[in-house]
Design an enzyme around this catalytic site. Structure first.
Site, PDB file in Angstrom:
ATOM      1  N   HIS A   1      -1.336   7.487   4.155  1.00 42.21           N
ATOM      2  CA  HIS A   1      -0.398   6.445   4.200  1.00 42.21           C
ATOM      3  C   HIS A   1       1.267   6.913   3.863  1.00 42.21           C
ATOM      4  O   HIS A   1       1.874   5.956   3.331  1.00 42.21           O
ATOM      5  CB  HIS A   1      -0.524   5.271   3.364  1.00 42.21           C
ATOM      6  CG  HIS A   1      -0.669   4.036   4.247  1.00 42.21           C
ATOM      7  ND1 HIS A   1      -0.807   2.661   3.569  1.00 42.21           N
ATOM      8  CD2 HIS A   1      -0.449   3.811   5.621  1.00 42.21           C
ATOM      9  CE1 HIS A   1      -0.797   1.997   4.546  1.00 42.21           C
ATOM     10  NE2 HIS A   1      -0.230   2.498   5.495  1.00 42.21           N
TER      11      HIS A   1
ATOM     12  N   CYS B   1       0.844  -1.257  -0.016  1.00 45.18           N
ATOM     13  CA  CYS B   1      -0.037   0.076  -0.159  1.00 45.18           C
ATOM     14  C   CYS B   1       0.883   1.231   0.066  1.00 45.18           C
ATOM     15  O   CYS B   1       1.056   2.337  -1.010  1.00 45.18           O
ATOM     16  CB  CYS B   1      -1.259  -0.061   1.213  1.00 45.18           C
ATOM     17  SG  CYS B   1      -0.362  -0.705   2.705  1.00 45.18           S
TER      18      CYS B   1
END
Ligand SMILES: *[C@@H]1O[C@H](CO)[C@@H](O)[C@H](O)[C@H]1NC(C)=O
Ligand SMILES: *[C@@H]1O[C@H](CO)[C@@H](O)[C@H](O)[C@H]1NC(C)=O
Length: 495
Positions: free
Chosen positions: A102, A39
């Protein structure tokens, strides 16, 4: 979400009518790739148009180690990187990120410091719940302000799978679109939902509605939400002036299959690996009035292309002072052109594989260590391909293991080394890789757990102890040298 999770890619339950309709009205990319099997690096690549090895979203802690940004990692998106929303400002765009960022937890990495005008979401995935002593629950932000935490103000019921996050994220998206339409201003919305990431969740009206279990419920809610967004664009008469792209940041995580794992269709393995199942992702472009309905493009595409394509749509050029890996896909989308380009598959700082045309060459094969595998962590459940899905890192840099992805999309039948086909493909792949490696300037690694260079720059002294404690925990489970005793498992390093 995986390539095989959409009806339009052949998922047998056909539970994604909205995404299937989006493809029917637009263009489907069967050969589209994330920039990394994980990710954080993939998202950093999406927003910078650059491979993680260039933008710093990798680690040198161990050979071919995947890494992301858990709360302990002090690194994040460097100020020197130019993000898509920063560049779009030049063309008057207002940008919002909804959901998972993120790209770092520390204040200097806040999305509003990197070009976004608005944010509702969190710096991480919805892992947890944590005990709030050694580790706090992951915070949720509205713009600069922390408005709560997952499992607290934003409940996720792990038992029932109920959470309202996708609905909240959807309302954020719809509200942003309505406001920009009222202002008559161009906008960039990065709708980064994470319901299909374990622990998967759905709101009450979707729970139990799928034939595929809770993961399917999450997919159905994402699908319905995409339908709502496209419908609003049409209602506001923004359809023909809005380019919409749907994709995923890595393949489905088979490590959590079958209940929470998703499907990578005919492809080998899943998230965390550089086999096709780890990086080939669903991809649909939608732009009514511009993209003719029902098209399929066999262009080899990358999530990094969305950077260059978006700039092109806004009438901007990618920065010229750095290497950009993304291509402008508009010639492929609007004129049906096919551009020849290599696709690189990295784990950490290791070039694992490359695809050129229909040929894929593996320089390294690895799934995970025997040590992890014996603890039940399996990135390729039910898919043991001898000599391919190896649990030791196998080097093939001299004589790569090669597959023809047309005849063998599942990477099961390596080409014979002596064949003319092998020699011919290798003859084209070798110079492409050489060119890439000779020109490569790696960024400073941001995802190292105990890199003194990163630590001294950014961590006050008191935090160094914590950092070195993590460093020991990591060393105990470095993949190359299995620890003597049973290492305590830290799941964060494989998400
Ligand atoms: C979701 O929202 C509904 C309706 O407001 C509420 O009844 C329910 O408790 C919420 N569920 C969670 C897990 O927050
Ligand atoms: C996969 O198959 C090979 C050969 O049949 C065997 O040696 C290997 O142990 C198997 N690996 C796993 C993880 O089962």
């Amino acid at each position: 979400m995986g390539w095989g999770d959409l009806g339009v890619y052949g998922e047998p339950s056909r539970e994604t009518p909205n995404l299937d309709q989006m493809a029917a009205e637009g263009m489907l990319f069967p050969n589209f790739y994330s920039a990394n099997p994980l990710c954080s690096p993939s998202r950093a690549a999406l927003l910078t148009g650059r491979l993680p090895i260039r933008n710093g979203f990798y680690t040198t802690n161990a050979h071919a180690r995947n890494a992301y940004t858990p709360q302990e990692v002090v690194g994040g998106i460097p100020d020197s990187e130019l993000l898509l929303p920063e560049l779009l400002k030049e063309a008057g765009y207002t940008s919002k990120i909804v959901g998972k960022w993120h790209l770092g937890h520390r204040p200097q990495f806040h999305p509003l410091k990197h070009g976004f005008d608005e944010w509702f979401g969190s710096p991480n995935c919805h892992f947890g719940p944590y005990d709030n002593r050694a580790r706090p629950n992951i915070p949720v932000y509205r713009d600069w302000e922390m408005v709560g935490r997952f499992y607290e103000e934003f409940p996720i019921n792990l038992k029932t799978g109920e959470a309202n996050l996708t609905q909240i994220y959807l309302e954020e998206a719809l509200d942003f679109i309505r406001r920009q339409q009222a202002r008559q201003r161009p906008f960039f919305l990065y709708w980064a939902i994470d319901a299909t990431h374990a622990p998967v969740y759905a709101s009450r009206s979707f729970l139990g509605t799928s034939r595929r279990g809770r993961y399917g419920d999450a997919v159905r809610e994402v699908d319905a939400s995409v339908g709502r967004i496209l419908r609003l664009l049409r209602e506001l008469r923004l359809g023909e002036s809005t380019f919409v792209f749907f994709t995923s940041d890595n393949g489905a995580a088979l490590v959590s299959a079958p209940e929470q794992g998703g499907s990578n269709g005919p492809f080998l393995c899943g998230k965390q690996t550089t086999f096709e199942g780890g990086m080939r992702v669903p991809a649909i472009a939608w732009w009514p009035g511009h993209i003719p309905a029902g098209q399929v493009s066999h262009q080899l595409g990358s999530i990094m292309d969305l950077f260059s394509t978006s700039l092109s749509l806004a009438g901007l050029k990618p920065p010229r002072d750095r290497a950009v890996d993304g291509l402008d896909l508009l010639p492929a989308i609007l004129q049906g052109q096919l551009m020849d380009r290599p696709m690189f598959y990295y784990r950490g700082n290791t070039l694992m594989a490359v695809t050129l045309g229909l040929y894929k060459a593996h320089f390294w094969t690895w799934t995970n260590s025997w040590e992890e595998f014996k603890q039940g962590i399996n990135f390729c459940p039910g898919q043991n391909v001898s000599g391919v899905t190896t649990h030791t890192q196998e080097e093939h840099t001299k004589l790569p293991l090669m597959f023809h992805l047309g005849r063998d999309p599942g990477e099961r039948y390596p080409l014979s080394f002596g064949s003319a086909e092998y020699q011919d493909a290798l003859g084209r792949i070798t110079p492409a890789v050489q060119q890439h490696q000779e020109a490569l300037v790696p960024g400073q690694p941001q995802l190292n757990v105990c890199n003194q260079a990163v630590m001294t720059l950014q961590v006050p002294k008191s935090r160094k102890c914590l950092a070195s404690a993590n460093c020991q925990a990591l060393t105990a489970r470095q993949h190359l040298q299995p620890a003597a005793g049973p290492a305590r498992h830290l799941p964060e390093t494989w998400f």
